[in-house]
Write a protein that holds these residues in place. Structure first.
Motif, short mmCIF file in Angstrom:
data_model
loop_
_atom_site.label_atom_id
_atom_site.label_comp_id
_atom_site.label_asym_id
_atom_site.label_seq_id
_atom_site.Cartn_x
_atom_site.Cartn_y
_atom_site.Cartn_z
N ARG A 1 17.58 56.87 44.67
CA ARG A 1 16.16 56.63 43.93
C ARG A 1 16.36 55.22 43.47
N GLU B 1 15.23 60.27 51.72
CA GLU B 1 14.28 60.11 51.01
C GLU B 1 14.04 58.85 50.09
N VAL C 1 15.62 55.88 51.39
CA VAL C 1 15.08 54.91 52.12
C VAL C 1 13.47 54.91 52.38
N ALA C 2 12.94 55.96 52.40
CA ALA C 2 11.43 56.01 52.62
C ALA C 2 10.93 55.46 51.12
N GLU C 3 11.40 55.80 50.06
CA GLU C 3 10.79 55.09 48.89
C GLU C 3 11.33 53.70 48.77
N MET D 1 11.30 51.49 51.47
CA MET D 1 10.34 50.92 52.27
C MET D 1 8.96 50.75 51.71
N HIS D 2 8.60 51.80 50.93
CA HIS D 2 7.05 52.00 50.26
C HIS D 2 7.15 51.04 49.17
#
Lengths: 213, 253
Positions: free
Chosen positions: A65, A119, A121-123, A125-126
């Motif tokens: 995170r 999750e 990595v998605a965060e 990138m976001h």
């Protein structure tokens, strides 16, 4: 109703831009897994606030995170720069739980970690899209910097016109090659360091103050 | 001007997409590749070049069913047969013949031509049909030769070799035929590029290979406005959507 919402969001945008100058810049620490991002974030946070940001580990994807350390005031040459340091999960195009099995992690736990890392990595990138004002891109200088992930991320950062510094980490290791890193990204300033050993941290802080101040 | 409709002589630039769904002028789906600098006739393709390796053929009816056309239709039909499509769609491009003749005789006509090629000067329709069908059934298994049912209209644009090769495997001439008729590899490039683009578009931001194994499309993750905050065991995502998306609903409550 939609109009109200739009009005509200435009007011909040205006307000935030009004005070943008006084807010500390949010600097994202990005890079592939195990490059030493958390070690660097902890080093910076400890040096200037006394606290750590998060646990460091040899296990990849330990940071799953994004973690933020706010109001890190870095004093250089009589001036001071205040930044928010955001330590992000390592960015990769593949996450495989088997990677964790090699580190004596049980399969169930490995699968869970793998999901959390994805999750993460998605965060990351976001955050890169919306929430950072500058990027410290950390690379393990013992590894080949010419990877798809590095090229893509640096490309995205450039397309955002975000100020970026390349940190060639782990120079305490024998196989480290700072030259290889700076050759990979000649358009950006490369700073050699060992976040773990605290090597060359003066130059690190000088450059941060100069770029993100 | 690398492609020319063998039916009406309409010309197409290399990579032209118009011809993918058949000639816009005459509906024909057979095109001849014309390399730069080649001698290009104005009108419809004379049977000469393609019939070259098939000397015995032209006795038939040169103007209506040039060998290239006939072989092309046979190819299309055999492909449809192999790919399980029974519908007479491919015939639609050739209403003048297929409508009147009906499917059965159409089959006969096409296979007839194919078979005669194979059997040299043989004109015995029934026997030739059998031989061609046997060849077609036994020889067409190559997976790369079988088009998607969806791409049926594009099929004719691919090298006639796709359908013709296996059946032609025993005789030499059609190889030369391939060189001349719409079989340039470059002809396929636009298709492939398009397909790749489609696949890339379809590639979701997070692909679950199996539980615990993920492939991530970083650009897609970066580009999307909503943000995936949790992955469920069952493959679903929990996403956070931008305020604007739900703003109206929230205000209504």
């Amino acid at each position: 109703m939609g109009l109200l919402t739009e009005l509200r969001s435009s007011i909040s945008r205006a307000t935030s831009s009004l005070f943008a100058g006084s807010e500390p810049k949010r600097i994202g620490i990005y890079g592939p897994p195990n490059a030493g991002k958390t070690t660097l974030a902890n080093r910076i946070a400890r040096d200037w606030t006394g606290d750590a940001v998060g646990p460091e580990s040899h296990v990849p994807h330990e940071t799953r995170r994004a973690r933020r350390k706010e109001n890190v005031e870095i004093k250089r040459n009589g001036k001071s720069v205040t930044i928010d340091v955001v330590d992000t999960p390592g960015v990769t195009t593949k996450v495989d739980y088997k990677e964790f099995l090699e580190h004596d992690i049980e399969e169930d736990d490995a699968v869970r970690r793998s999901r959390e890392a994805t999750e993460g990595v998605a965060e990351a990138m976001h955050w890169l899209r919306e929430d950072v004002d500058g990027v410290i891109y950390v690379l393990d200088s013992t590894e080949d910097p010419f990877t798809q992930v590095n090229t893509m991320l640096v490309g995205i950062i450039e397309s955002q016109d975000l100020p970026v510094l390349i940190f060639a980490n782990k120079i305490d290791l024998e196989e480290a090659s700072v030259q290889r890193v700076s050759n990979a990204f000649p358009q950006h300033e490369t700073v050699p360091l060992s976040a773990l050993e605290g090597d060359n941290m003066d130059e690190v802080y000088d450059t941060i103050a100069e770029h993100f101040g | 001007m690398p492609h020319q409709c063998t039916g009406c002589g309409e010309r197409f630039e290399d990579g032209s997409k118009e011809m993918l769904s058949g000639c816009p002028e005459c509906g024909g789906n057979k095109f001849q590749f014309r390399p730069q600098g080649a001698d290009v006739p104005e009108g419809p393709e004379e049977p000469k070049p393609t019939s070259e390796p098939l000397e015995p053929e032209p006795a038939d009816d040169p103007q209506e069913s040039s060998v290239a056309e006939t072989v092309g239709r046979a190819t299309t039909r055999v492909r449809d047969f192999v790919s399980g499509g029974d519908e007479p769609d491919p015939n639609a491009a050739w209403p003048d013949e297929s409508d009147a003749a009906g499917n059965a005789s159409d089959d006969g006509e096409i296979i007839d031509a194919d078979a005669r090629r194979e059997a040299g000067t043989d004109t015995d329709t029934d026997a030739a049909e059998d031989a061609a069908q046997v060849n077609a059934r036994s020889g067409l298994a190559a997976p790369e030769d079988v088009p998607d049912p969806d791409d049926a209209t594009d099929a004719s644009d691919e090298p006639p070799a796709a359908g013709g090769d296996p059946a032609d495997a025993s005789d030499g001439p059609p190889a030369a035929d391939d060189d001349r008729v719409v079989s340039e590899p470059s002809d396929e490039d636009p298709d492939l590029a398009e397909l790749r683009e489609q696949l890339n578009d379809q590639f979701e931001s997070i692909k679950i290979v199996e539980p615990g194994q993920y492939e991530l499309n970083l650009m897609e993750l970066y580009d999307r406005e909503e943000y995936i905050i949790a992955l469920q065991e069952n493959g679903r995502y929990v996403i956070q959507v931008p305020d604007q998306w739900i703003g109206a609903d929230v205000d209504d409550r």
